[in-house]
Write an enzyme that holds these catalytic residues in place. Sequence first.
Site, mmCIF file in Angstrom:
data_model
loop_
_atom_site.group_PDB
_atom_site.id
_atom_site.type_symbol
_atom_site.label_atom_id
_atom_site.label_comp_id
_atom_site.label_asym_id
_atom_site.label_seq_id
_atom_site.Cartn_x
_atom_site.Cartn_y
_atom_site.Cartn_z
ATOM 1 N N ASP A 1 -4.137 29.455 -25.072
ATOM 2 C CA ASP A 1 -5.183 28.954 -25.967
ATOM 3 C C ASP A 1 -6.202 30.033 -26.306
ATOM 4 O OD1 ASP A 1 -4.016 26.525 -24.443
ATOM 5 O OD2 ASP A 1 -4.966 25.711 -26.235
ATOM 6 N N GLY B 1 -2.219 21.989 -29.665
ATOM 7 C CA GLY B 1 -1.519 23.269 -29.668
ATOM 8 C C GLY B 1 -2.357 24.247 -30.477
#
Lengths: 335, 335
Positions: free
Chosen positions: B230, B56
């Site tokens: 991301d 993450g």
Amino acid sequence: MKFRAGGVEHDRPCFWISDHGIVLIDQRALPMSVDLIRIEDTERAAEMIRTLAVRGAPAIGSFGAWALALAIRRGEDPETVKKILYETRPTAVDLEHGLDLVMKWFKKDGVDGVLESAGRFYEETIETCRRIGQMGSHLISNGTKVMTHCNAGALATLDWGTALAPIRFSSREGMDPFVWVSETRPLLQGARLTAWELKNEGIRHRIIVDSASASLIAGGEVDLIIVGADRVCVNGDFANKIGTLSKAIAAREFGVPFYVAVPWSTFDRECSSGEEIPIEVRGGDEISFVGEKRISPTGSECHNPAFDVTPAKYVTGFITPDGVISPNDVKNKIK
Amino acid sequence: MKFRAGGVEHDRPCFWISDHGIVLIDQRALPMSVDLIRIEDTERAAEMIRTLAVRGAPAIGSFGAWALALAIRRGEDPETVKKILYETRPTAVDLEHGLDLVMKWFKKDGVDGVLESAGRFYEETIETCRRIGQMGSHLISNGTKVMTHCNAGALATLDWGTALAPIRFSSREGMDPFVWVSETRPLLQGARLTAWELKNEGIRHRIIVDSASASLIAGGEVDLIIVGADRVCVNGDFANKIGTLSKAIAAREFGVPFYVAVPWSTFDRECSSGEEIPIEVRGGDEISFVGEKRISPTGSECHNPAFDVTPAKYVTGFITPDGVISPNDVKNKIK
């Protein structure tokens, strides 16, 4: 396609008839193990369809026909057997079609006529798929990168396949196609079955997760998409394995041709549009377990529709045994 | 969010600092087992990021910062450690951002300053995510059906989440959102991690295979899509877990709003468009094995890109800690 099972080399996967029983390759065990199952009663035949030991629209059409024909020969009540087999899977129209044919043959020619006709139907299914291959092979040149989904190969159709038939045909003609195989969650018919067929046939391929399709399509890595179908409507809408719609939308968005390879038995003249297609929703455990291994938390439920409907506007053409037709032509050409 | 690990009840998943070591929940083992791992050296910290024990974008940003800060305290060479950590994952910009911050603090304030700043950065990351939740919660009414992908929850961000933050915030405000969780092959972060978080939080949800998204979107079963990212480029293109693009295309096709929830650290002012984002391609075994179980034939290879790039035109808005901005505004608002 050559493969070994039960100590013998075979070249027709799926199922065949031996001593009035059906001998079936257990598709649930592929590719790790090639197991043969002998089917001699109706309940077991129904279980094989329900649990996907045999699957694929043309294959379950012929399998259902043989299961009903052999039940009639054993003296079972045709209507009862037909109902049991029919209820195993609602989405694919081929199963219904195969069962209806047997009832027609039985009424016309009695028991012996039924067995003979079921045998002819089996051979015709194979020839139909060979012709789909021949017609679709014109779309494939040397090195063409084809994407497919689920398994619409020999395992799904007795031999040749629908979506895989043009690929197989062009490969045998000396072309060198490349195939993107999307794994096809939850039951992985792409990763397990399509990859196994392509490997046995020596056709170049790579397995991807289903959700990688869009970025390959967007990135120019796909020349052509070919899928099979479980039911095609009069307006050109069609049902196929869950995940098909997603590829079709991305294909149109990025200008990649999208074809559906189907025998005439998959067209349903009773079905005017996709909204009328019954969609089978299967158990959530198919998602939450891979083999014996649980992958999601207990208490989190899964929703598992087995098919989706792709509207006609996303389809470049249907590859039929008699050539490629446009979605607009389905209503005129339907047989 | 309450959960038990190591015999103790915790309310912050992901990782925390204890006696100058990092204590990490092993996300590879979730949801079947909640294992804590203690990290005390650089190589092990790098391995945790590489093998997705911690993942993450915001979480690996803070984890990388702490790993580098603690290495500096142990007297290791900052540049060497930074390089080892940086090379674990190329796509998420937050990792690079976290490492750069530590180098800046070290040059300015020395060892003690670094540890204090890493602690403040950890708390700021959580507060940032809470604000994303607050800003995004306005998009959610009672019963809103939200679809998400992968895990952009507390596990991915220390607490609250990015994509899950608005859902969690609105749920705590008394709304009753429903979440479609796409399982996220190959590593199943949706089915394993997002479902686990939602279950712990008592938020209604159903797990689906990734490729079922399009038919749910087409069928009117989705009011809103929220994903994380991301890396977001200056032109509004962004990278996220493989499968994101497919949902974005279907969302636009069927008129469903598509939001990306991100902290400012995920915007990359050095990156003008999606073509410049490095896409990590991971090993094919992540696809061909589920746990110890092989699912595809030996000899059939897999192609496993971990991310895809979604062009700005598919994005309705970015949910930032300071409110929702349009893709066209990224270049003006970027911090």
